[in-house]
Design a protein around this motif. Structure first.
Motif, PDB file in Angstrom:
ATOM      1  N   THR A  26       0.834  -1.201   0.000  1.00 38.48           N
ATOM      2  CA  THR A  26       0.000   0.000   0.000  1.00 38.48           C
ATOM      3  C   THR A  26       0.870   1.253   0.000  1.00 38.48           C
ATOM      4  OG1 THR A  26      -1.779  -1.177   1.138  1.00 38.48           O
ATOM      5  CG2 THR A  26      -1.818   1.237   1.251  1.00 38.48           C
ATOM      6  N   ALA A 110      -7.560  -1.986   2.601  1.00 36.50           N
ATOM      7  CA  ALA A 110      -6.807  -3.008   1.874  1.00 36.50           C
ATOM      8  C   ALA A 110      -6.918  -4.309   2.657  1.00 36.50           C
ATOM      9  CB  ALA A 110      -5.355  -2.585   1.714  1.00 36.50           C
ATOM     10  N   THR A 115      -9.010  -4.124  -2.531  1.00 34.68           N
ATOM     11  CA  THR A 115      -8.952  -2.751  -2.032  1.00 34.68           C
ATOM     12  C   THR A 115     -10.266  -2.047  -2.315  1.00 34.68           C
ATOM     13  OG1 THR A 115      -6.602  -2.733  -2.581  1.00 34.68           O
ATOM     14  CG2 THR A 115      -7.606  -0.623  -2.133  1.00 34.68           C
TER      15      THR A 115
END
Length: 139
Positions: A26, A110, A115
């Motif tokens: 991420t 996430a 996501t």
């Protein structure tokens, strides 16, 4: 010896747990795709900075200081979980606790490789699902 991952925000090696893999992926996404500068990102943001009664931490917070926002109004708040660790409803319960303390412009969840993104509707104070995050410099 335990495997580690290098965290470019915290500038150190961290244990390579399944959740940390999601967090680091991420962070790379935020840096490379969303174009968030490193200095705007906080990893393991202590919610106690805003609400001293809280001992919880948000996985990733992107500040919004460039727009003059206070620490409790970040540009983005992200929660990361390892695959199979949580369900979307469980993650929503945790997120709702955090949203009592922070009012981010965007939220990213996430859950493993899946996501979801949300934007705050400032009029109704509700979050609406969106397909992606805008580039940081353009929002």
């Amino acid at each position: 010896m335990q495997k580690t991952l290098y965290d470019p925000i915290r500038k150190k090696d961290v244990p390579a747990t399944p959740e940390e893999h999601v967090r680091q992926a991420t962070i790379r996404f935020l840096l490379d795709v969303v174009k968030v500068p490193e200095h705007a990102i906080t990893v393991e943001f202590p919610l106690g900075l805003v609400d001293p009664k809280s001992d919880e931490r948000a996985d990733i917070v992107v500040n919004n200081f460039r727009e003059g926002a206070s620490i409790d109004r970040p540009w983005l708040m992200v929660e990361c979980k390892a695959p199979g660790e949580y369900t979307w409803p469980e993650l929503q319960v945790q997120l709702n606790r955090y949203l009592k303390i922070l009012t981010p412009k965007y939220v990213m969840l996430a859950l493993g490789d899946a996501t979801r993104y949300f934007v705050l509707d400032p009029v109704g104070k509700t979050f609406k699902s969106v397909n992606s995050l805008p580039e940081y410099s353009n929002s």
